[in-house]
Design a protein around this motif. Sequence first.
Motif, PDB file in Angstrom:
ATOM      1  N   LYS A  66       0.971  -1.053  -0.132  1.00 38.84           N
ATOM      2  CA  LYS A  66       0.032   0.052  -0.085  1.00 38.84           C
ATOM      3  C   LYS A  66       0.863   1.191  -0.021  1.00 38.84           C
ATOM      4  O   LYS A  66       1.501   1.371   1.059  1.00 38.84           O
ATOM      5  CB  LYS A  66      -0.855   0.036   1.203  1.00 38.84           C
ATOM      6  N   VAL A  67       0.848   2.101  -1.252  1.00 36.56           N
ATOM      7  CA  VAL A  67       1.971   3.021  -1.193  1.00 36.56           C
ATOM      8  C   VAL A  67       1.461   4.588  -1.161  1.00 36.56           C
ATOM      9  O   VAL A  67       0.203   4.842  -2.103  1.00 36.56           O
ATOM     10  CB  VAL A  67       2.634   2.624  -2.646  1.00 36.56           C
ATOM     11  N   SER A  68       2.214   5.097  -0.644  1.00 36.76           N
ATOM     12  CA  SER A  68       2.437   6.505  -0.823  1.00 36.76           C
ATOM     13  C   SER A  68       3.542   6.909  -1.225  1.00 36.76           C
ATOM     14  O   SER A  68       4.613   6.206  -1.014  1.00 36.76           O
ATOM     15  CB  SER A  68       2.076   7.166   0.637  1.00 36.76           C
ATOM     16  N   ALA A  69       3.674   8.155  -2.112  1.00 36.08           N
ATOM     17  CA  ALA A  69       4.765   8.704  -2.888  1.00 36.08           C
ATOM     18  C   ALA A  69       4.718  10.259  -2.662  1.00 36.08           C
ATOM     19  O   ALA A  69       3.976  10.737  -2.897  1.00 36.08           O
ATOM     20  CB  ALA A  69       4.823   8.037  -4.159  1.00 36.08           C
ATOM     21  N   LEU A  70       6.090  10.829  -2.608  1.00 38.59           N
ATOM     22  CA  LEU A  70       5.955  12.377  -2.617  1.00 38.59           C
ATOM     23  C   LEU A  70       7.142  12.542  -3.395  1.00 38.59           C
ATOM     24  O   LEU A  70       8.232  11.819  -3.504  1.00 38.59           O
ATOM     25  CB  LEU A  70       6.043  12.952  -1.547  1.00 38.59           C
ATOM     26  N   ARG A  81       1.728  10.187 -11.628  1.00 39.36           N
ATOM     27  CA  ARG A  81       0.270  10.022 -11.408  1.00 39.36           C
ATOM     28  C   ARG A  81      -0.197   9.078 -12.779  1.00 39.36           C
ATOM     29  O   ARG A  81      -1.133   8.319 -12.752  1.00 39.36           O
ATOM     30  CB  ARG A  81      -0.801  11.046 -10.869  1.00 39.36           C
ATOM     31  N   GLU A  82       0.002   9.695 -13.556  1.00 38.40           N
ATOM     32  CA  GLU A  82      -0.245   9.248 -15.302  1.00 38.40           C
ATOM     33  C   GLU A  82       0.331   7.866 -15.241  1.00 38.40           C
ATOM     34  O   GLU A  82      -0.492   6.932 -15.996  1.00 38.40           O
ATOM     35  CB  GLU A  82       0.140  10.055 -16.093  1.00 38.40           C
ATOM     36  N   ASN A  83       1.538   7.632 -14.961  1.00 36.74           N
ATOM     37  CA  ASN A  83       1.953   6.148 -15.051  1.00 36.74           C
ATOM     38  C   ASN A  83       1.306   5.349 -14.213  1.00 36.74           C
ATOM     39  O   ASN A  83       1.134   4.161 -14.597  1.00 36.74           O
ATOM     40  CB  ASN A  83       3.561   6.196 -14.525  1.00 36.74           C
ATOM     41  N   GLY A  84       0.992   5.586 -12.933  1.00 39.55           N
ATOM     42  CA  GLY A  84       0.356   4.854 -12.192  1.00 39.55           C
ATOM     43  C   GLY A  84      -1.213   4.481 -12.812  1.00 39.55           C
ATOM     44  O   GLY A  84      -1.673   3.219 -12.747  1.00 39.55           O
ATOM     45  N   GLU A  90      -4.033   3.044  -9.571  1.00 39.20           N
ATOM     46  CA  GLU A  90      -4.709   4.508  -9.258  1.00 39.20           C
ATOM     47  C   GLU A  90      -4.872   4.690  -7.724  1.00 39.20           C
ATOM     48  O   GLU A  90      -5.045   5.824  -7.121  1.00 39.20           O
ATOM     49  CB  GLU A  90      -5.929   4.724  -9.953  1.00 39.20           C
ATOM     50  N   GLU A  91      -4.471   3.582  -7.004  1.00 39.92           N
ATOM     51  CA  GLU A  91      -4.680   3.714  -5.368  1.00 39.92           C
ATOM     52  C   GLU A  91      -3.538   4.102  -4.814  1.00 39.92           C
ATOM     53  O   GLU A  91      -3.472   4.641  -3.589  1.00 39.92           O
ATOM     54  CB  GLU A  91      -4.979   2.273  -5.170  1.00 39.92           C
ATOM     55  N   ILE A  92      -2.434   4.430  -5.496  1.00 42.48           N
ATOM     56  CA  ILE A  92      -1.410   5.109  -5.005  1.00 42.48           C
ATOM     57  C   ILE A  92      -1.512   6.593  -4.664  1.00 42.48           C
ATOM     58  O   ILE A  92      -2.150   7.298  -5.263  1.00 42.48           O
ATOM     59  CB  ILE A  92       0.005   5.025  -5.808  1.00 42.48           C
ATOM     60  N   THR A  93      -1.198   6.972  -3.323  1.00 46.98           N
ATOM     61  CA  THR A  93      -1.316   8.510  -2.950  1.00 46.98           C
ATOM     62  C   THR A  93      -0.176   9.179  -3.316  1.00 46.98           C
ATOM     63  O   THR A  93       0.994   8.807  -3.010  1.00 46.98           O
ATOM     64  CB  THR A  93      -1.618   8.344  -1.187  1.00 46.98           C
ATOM     65  N   TRP A  94      -0.283  10.063  -4.177  1.00 41.04           N
ATOM     66  CA  TRP A  94       0.767  11.128  -4.690  1.00 41.04           C
ATOM     67  C   TRP A  94       0.801  12.248  -4.140  1.00 41.04           C
ATOM     68  O   TRP A  94      -0.236  12.935  -3.987  1.00 41.04           O
ATOM     69  CB  TRP A  94       0.872  11.215  -6.075  1.00 41.04           C
ATOM     70  N   SER A  95       1.848  12.902  -3.593  1.00 41.41           N
ATOM     71  CA  SER A  95       2.120  14.197  -3.035  1.00 41.41           C
ATOM     72  C   SER A  95       3.072  14.764  -3.380  1.00 41.41           C
ATOM     73  O   SER A  95       4.247  14.328  -3.681  1.00 41.41           O
ATOM     74  CB  SER A  95       2.149  14.136  -1.449  1.00 41.41           C
ATOM     75  N   VAL A  96       3.163  16.147  -3.479  1.00 39.40           N
ATOM     76  CA  VAL A  96       4.218  17.200  -3.606  1.00 39.40           C
ATOM     77  C   VAL A  96       4.930  17.478  -2.215  1.00 39.40           C
ATOM     78  O   VAL A  96       4.114  17.716  -1.207  1.00 39.40           O
ATOM     79  CB  VAL A  96       3.835  18.355  -4.375  1.00 39.40           C
ATOM     80  N   GLY A  97       6.025  17.235  -2.100  1.00 41.77           N
ATOM     81  CA  GLY A  97       6.522  17.436  -0.524  1.00 41.77           C
ATOM     82  C   GLY A  97       7.964  17.231  -0.485  1.00 41.77           C
ATOM     83  O   GLY A  97       8.871  16.858  -1.797  1.00 41.77           O
ATOM     84  N   ASP A  98       8.510  17.522   0.369  1.00 42.04           N
ATOM     85  CA  ASP A  98      10.060  17.754   0.931  1.00 42.04           C
ATOM     86  C   ASP A  98      10.590  16.541   1.542  1.00 42.04           C
ATOM     87  O   ASP A  98      10.020  16.091   2.735  1.00 42.04           O
ATOM     88  CB  ASP A  98      10.071  19.095   1.474  1.00 42.04           C
ATOM     89  N   ALA A  99      11.433  15.772   1.114  1.00 43.32           N
ATOM     90  CA  ALA A  99      12.295  14.726   1.836  1.00 43.32           C
ATOM     91  C   ALA A  99      12.709  15.136   3.425  1.00 43.32           C
ATOM     92  O   ALA A  99      12.718  14.347   4.339  1.00 43.32           O
ATOM     93  CB  ALA A  99      13.301  14.236   1.269  1.00 43.32           C
TER      94      ALA A  99
END
Length: 266
Positions: A66-70, A81-84, A90-99
């Motif tokens: 169960k994946v989240s990614a930023l 998101r398009e690749n997913g 499409e269930e992957i949660t994508w976010s703009v963020g800082d490591a």
Amino acid sequence: MAEDPFADLKKRQREMWASFAPTATFTTPVAAKLVNFAQLKPGDEVLDVATGTGVVAITAARAGAKVSALDLTPELIEAARENGQVAGHEEITWSVGDAEQLPYPDATFDVVLSQFGHMFAPRPDVTIAEMRRVLKPGGRVAFATWPPEHLVGRMFALIGRHSPPPPGAAPPPQWGNPAIVTERLAPHFEAPFFGRAAMYFPALSIPHFRLFMERSIGPMQKLVESYASDPAKLAGLRGEFEALVAPYYVDNLMQQQFLLTRAQAR
């Protein structure tokens, strides 16, 4: 909250990596190696830090996680998101963020991954502390990085000589040195386990490879742009680059060695 002393650097990184998407094709096989190396199990809660175009996140989702990614760069998150969607995840949660400031609660994930991404955050201690914060007890990190003594590490050292980073920002290839990685992980993780592998980049010639790097690798692209008005400097840079990469070019392939690291949280 204190002002980020590297805000300007991150702004430049956000902009310069927007052209990275074409390179994702060549990093896709590495994603499979990293996911296998991380020993993911179906149902694991996984975070992919600096996901780029999502190749690791999607590979982990295909393995049942169960994946989240930023990522710092919005254009790359849109590509991810398009690749997913194309891959049926499409269930992957994508976010703009800082490591260095992960937007997730404490103890959220079983595994934190990063492929050639977190190594560009300027403060390793902050990045590692954030990765540990969002891990559950007994969770682990796994990442792929470029060693300083091999091709990509040497390429970034060349770029750094021409365009030095701001004071206090750690050189990214240090993340490919096992001794330094062990020291950085020690406050939060058990002794790491290492592996090595190679990524192979097809090219018809060394100039073909250089041109691709100039068009798709943000730091190289920006450096070339900065020398556009000085033909002598630009020719010198290109000559240095081609001489550096020549020993790694065999049978129409540029050989790029990388380091794999896995460590369990204390």
